[in-house]
Design a protein around this motif. Structure first.
Motif, PDB file in Angstrom:
ATOM      1  N   ILE A   9       0.829  -1.204   0.000  1.00  0.00           N
ATOM      2  CA  ILE A   9       0.000   0.000   0.000  1.00  0.00           C
ATOM      3  C   ILE A   9       0.863   1.253   0.000  1.00  0.00           C
ATOM      4  O   ILE A   9       0.623   2.207  -0.732  1.00  0.00           O
ATOM      5  CB  ILE A   9      -0.955  -0.011   1.209  1.00  0.00           C
ATOM      6  CG1 ILE A   9      -2.001  -1.118   1.041  1.00  0.00           C
ATOM      7  CG2 ILE A   9      -1.647   1.344   1.374  1.00  0.00           C
ATOM      8  CD1 ILE A   9      -2.880  -1.327   2.249  1.00  0.00           C
ATOM      9  N   ILE A  10       1.917   1.260   0.817  1.00  0.00           N
ATOM     10  CA  ILE A  10       2.833   2.410   0.862  1.00  0.00           C
ATOM     11  C   ILE A  10       3.508   2.587  -0.491  1.00  0.00           C
ATOM     12  O   ILE A  10       3.618   3.703  -1.014  1.00  0.00           O
ATOM     13  CB  ILE A  10       3.887   2.205   1.977  1.00  0.00           C
ATOM     14  CG1 ILE A  10       3.207   2.256   3.347  1.00  0.00           C
ATOM     15  CG2 ILE A  10       4.978   3.266   1.875  1.00  0.00           C
ATOM     16  CD1 ILE A  10       4.134   1.870   4.489  1.00  0.00           C
ATOM     17  N   LEU A  16       5.672   6.407  -8.878  1.00  0.00           N
ATOM     18  CA  LEU A  16       5.674   7.461  -9.892  1.00  0.00           C
ATOM     19  C   LEU A  16       5.611   6.816 -11.279  1.00  0.00           C
ATOM     20  O   LEU A  16       6.613   6.316 -11.783  1.00  0.00           O
ATOM     21  CB  LEU A  16       6.947   8.310  -9.777  1.00  0.00           C
ATOM     22  CG  LEU A  16       7.101   9.165  -8.519  1.00  0.00           C
ATOM     23  CD1 LEU A  16       8.496   9.799  -8.495  1.00  0.00           C
ATOM     24  CD2 LEU A  16       6.037  10.237  -8.456  1.00  0.00           C
ATOM     25  N   PRO A  17       4.437   6.791 -11.919  1.00  0.00           N
ATOM     26  CA  PRO A  17       4.354   6.280 -13.284  1.00  0.00           C
ATOM     27  C   PRO A  17       4.974   7.282 -14.242  1.00  0.00           C
ATOM     28  O   PRO A  17       5.215   8.441 -13.883  1.00  0.00           O
ATOM     29  CB  PRO A  17       2.848   6.153 -13.519  1.00  0.00           C
ATOM     30  CG  PRO A  17       2.256   7.212 -12.654  1.00  0.00           C
ATOM     31  CD  PRO A  17       3.136   7.299 -11.439  1.00  0.00           C
ATOM     32  N   TYR A  18       5.216   6.870 -15.496  1.00  0.00           N
ATOM     33  CA  TYR A  18       5.797   7.822 -16.441  1.00  0.00           C
ATOM     34  C   TYR A  18       4.779   8.872 -16.861  1.00  0.00           C
ATOM     35  O   TYR A  18       5.136   9.969 -17.292  1.00  0.00           O
ATOM     36  CB  TYR A  18       6.383   7.098 -17.661  1.00  0.00           C
ATOM     37  CG  TYR A  18       5.381   6.724 -18.737  1.00  0.00           C
ATOM     38  CD1 TYR A  18       5.020   7.632 -19.725  1.00  0.00           C
ATOM     39  CD2 TYR A  18       4.809   5.460 -18.766  1.00  0.00           C
ATOM     40  CE1 TYR A  18       4.106   7.290 -20.706  1.00  0.00           C
ATOM     41  CE2 TYR A  18       3.900   5.113 -19.740  1.00  0.00           C
ATOM     42  CZ  TYR A  18       3.543   6.030 -20.711  1.00  0.00           C
ATOM     43  OH  TYR A  18       2.635   5.699 -21.675  1.00  0.00           O
ATOM     44  N   LYS A 348      12.566   1.020  -7.122  1.00  0.00           N
ATOM     45  CA  LYS A 348      12.559   2.225  -6.285  1.00  0.00           C
ATOM     46  C   LYS A 348      11.223   2.971  -6.368  1.00  0.00           C
ATOM     47  O   LYS A 348      11.072   4.042  -5.764  1.00  0.00           O
ATOM     48  CB  LYS A 348      13.694   3.157  -6.710  1.00  0.00           C
ATOM     49  CG  LYS A 348      15.099   2.603  -6.497  1.00  0.00           C
ATOM     50  CD  LYS A 348      16.147   3.545  -7.057  1.00  0.00           C
ATOM     51  CE  LYS A 348      17.553   2.997  -6.852  1.00  0.00           C
ATOM     52  NZ  LYS A 348      17.965   3.009  -5.421  1.00  0.00           N
ATOM     53  N   GLY A 349      10.272   2.435  -7.139  1.00  0.00           N
ATOM     54  CA  GLY A 349       8.957   3.072  -7.251  1.00  0.00           C
ATOM     55  C   GLY A 349       8.849   4.049  -8.400  1.00  0.00           C
ATOM     56  O   GLY A 349       8.006   4.944  -8.381  1.00  0.00           O
ATOM     57  N   ILE A 350       9.703   3.869  -9.431  1.00  0.00           N
ATOM     58  CA  ILE A 350       9.717   4.793 -10.576  1.00  0.00           C
ATOM     59  C   ILE A 350       9.495   3.998 -11.858  1.00  0.00           C
ATOM     60  O   ILE A 350      10.289   3.119 -12.207  1.00  0.00           O
ATOM     61  CB  ILE A 350      11.066   5.540 -10.664  1.00  0.00           C
ATOM     62  CG1 ILE A 350      11.315   6.350  -9.397  1.00  0.00           C
ATOM     63  CG2 ILE A 350      11.120   6.431 -11.905  1.00  0.00           C
ATOM     64  CD1 ILE A 350      12.739   6.844  -9.259  1.00  0.00           C
ATOM     65  N   ASP A 403      18.021  11.542  -8.793  1.00  0.00           N
ATOM     66  CA  ASP A 403      18.946  10.925  -7.836  1.00  0.00           C
ATOM     67  C   ASP A 403      18.942   9.406  -7.962  1.00  0.00           C
ATOM     68  O   ASP A 403      19.997   8.758  -7.873  1.00  0.00           O
ATOM     69  CB  ASP A 403      18.560  11.322  -6.400  1.00  0.00           C
ATOM     70  CG  ASP A 403      18.872  12.778  -6.090  1.00  0.00           C
ATOM     71  OD1 ASP A 403      19.677  13.384  -6.820  1.00  0.00           O
ATOM     72  OD2 ASP A 403      18.289  13.316  -5.119  1.00  0.00           O
ATOM     73  N   SER A 404      17.762   8.842  -8.194  1.00  0.00           N
ATOM     74  CA  SER A 404      17.664   7.386  -8.375  1.00  0.00           C
ATOM     75  C   SER A 404      18.358   6.963  -9.659  1.00  0.00           C
ATOM     76  O   SER A 404      19.036   5.928  -9.701  1.00  0.00           O
ATOM     77  CB  SER A 404      16.198   6.963  -8.394  1.00  0.00           C
ATOM     78  OG  SER A 404      15.558   7.267  -7.171  1.00  0.00           O
TER      79      SER A 404
END
Length: 413
Positions: A9-10, A16-18, A348-350, A403-404
């Motif tokens: 959930i977090i 972050l989708p494109y 990383k959620g990207i 940064d990622s």
């Protein structure tokens, strides 16, 4: 709560989708109003959306349709392409740009692109026109990522004036293109073209769910587009080919009468979609401005990372309306594959994406036309990566993405 579920959930909330649409309360209210009304398709909301779009891009007519693909197909149909005709299409674009010409029975000649911007240029257009053996009837310049093709330059190529022009503007709603020295007009105004096509898919600047449109200044093309999108059917007595069948014994038009004037399709956009599109269209300036601010921050963060990571060069002949944030990356120098980079960023959620695999490298087109050498398209494809860009992002999100990317590629060192 289960720890794994909590973690998911977090992650989902911070992912972050494109690309991502922004639907606000007034957008919802606009759709609900239509749902409570008399027309769920056709009707005044569709007409209002079309009028607003025509006003926005400064053209005479706008025809709403069910998708950007439908827009491209209808535009090609309206030009009466037949087997033996050729459409020139840049290789770096979505599948629909070329497919739309083939749907009519025509064939495609692929133009190369600038290896830095992905845009067709006057030079690559001229080379493709030469390869068409003077059989080209249509050229479809693709305005890519948020930037426009140099239409002023393309228009000076010998033979351009003999072609019909369909501008694929699906990436550039709200953008401006140079039509003469230091004079700009909205993309879609058709200063050099006969028609322009738009997409309002959720990842685009303006969202309709699914939807698209064609703009034109030609009343005959407008009429043909409207007929073709409505199954080729007309109820307009002025267009009847068998008027004697249309009238009853009293000489009045039969209330139920219609004619099929052409072989068309059901490509209508519903009033529900157009209500959302109309509400979104009124926010276009705000959306374009926010995307530009995010791009500028991306540029500022990526400039020190040259040559491993470079921002997409900005061309001088247009004022962009950014649909995608594209980074040009030397994956070989970084020692990381593009696939590996994308997977690491996703962890990383990207979310990232590649726009696009060149059409001349697609198996269908390779089997149809053989191996074609287009070095600009291949070079652009090898280094391109689309990073997240949408209006609810903040500069902190941009910092996190860059940064990622530095971490994954080791580019900061």
């Amino acid at each position: 709560m289960n720890e794994n579920l909590e973690a998911k959930i977090i992650f989902a909330s911070s992912f972050l989708p494109y690309g991502r649409h922004l639907i606000e309360e007034d957008d919802v209210e606009a759709v609900v109003e239509v749902l409570h009304g008399e027309y769920l398709t056709t009707g005044p909301t569709v007409e209002a959306f079309e009028a607003e779009l025509a006003l926005t891009v400064r053209c005479n007519y706008a025809v709403s349709v069910s998708s950007g693909t439908a827009a491209l197909h209808l535009a090609n149909l309206a030009l009466d392409l037949t087997p033996g005709d050729i459409a020139i299409v840049p290789s770096v674009t979505f599948l629909s740009t070329a497919n739309a010409a083939l749907f009519t029975g025509a064939e495609v000649v692929f133009a190369d692109v600038d290896p830095e911007t992905g845009l067709m240029t006057p030079e690559t257009f001229e080379e493709a026109l030469y390869r068409s053996n003077k059989r080209a009837r249509v050229v479809c310049p693709v305005h890519l990522n948020g930037q426009a093709v140099d239409m002023q330059g393309v228009s000076k190529v010998t033979g351009f004036s003999e072609l019909k022009v369909i501008e694929d503007a699906c990436h550039v709603i709200g953008g401006m293109q140079e039509i003469s020295n230091d004079t700009f007009a909205p993309v879609g105004s058709n200063a050099y073209g006969h028609m322009s096509t738009f997409s309002f898919h959720p990842v685009k600047t303006i969202a309709m769910g699914e939807g698209g449109a064609i703009t034109t200044n030609d009343p005959k093309l407008d009429s043909k587009l409207r007929t073709y999108r409505n199954i080729g059917m007309t109820r307009d007595p002025g267009k009847f080919q068998s008027p004697h069948r249309a009238r009853d014994l009293e000489g009045e038009i039969k209330p139920w009468y219609y004619e099929m004037a052409a072989l068309g399709l059901n490509y209508r956009a519903s009033a529900i979609h157009c209500a959302l599109g109309l509400s979104q269209l009124r926010k276009l300036d705000r959306f374009v401005k926010k995307r530009a601010e995010l791009i500028e921050h991306y540029r500022a963060r990526m400039n020190p990372l040259v040559p491993v990571i470079r921002p997409l060069p900005q061309v001088s002949h247009c004022k962009p309306a950014w649909h995608l944030c594209v980074a040009l990356i030397d994956f070989k120098a970084a020692g990381v594959s593009r696939s590996g980079c994308m997977r690491a960023l996703k962890d990383k959620g990207i979310e990232t994406q590649v726009h696009y695999i060149p059409l001349h490298r697609q198996p269908f087109y390779e089997n149809r036309y053989g191996q074609i050498v287009l070095p600009g398209a291949d070079t652009y494809y090898e280094k391109v990566l689309s990073l997240p860009l949408f209006v609810t992002m903040e500069t902190e999100d941009v910092d996190f993405v860059v940064d990622s990317l530095i971490s994954v590629l080791g580019a900061g060192g």
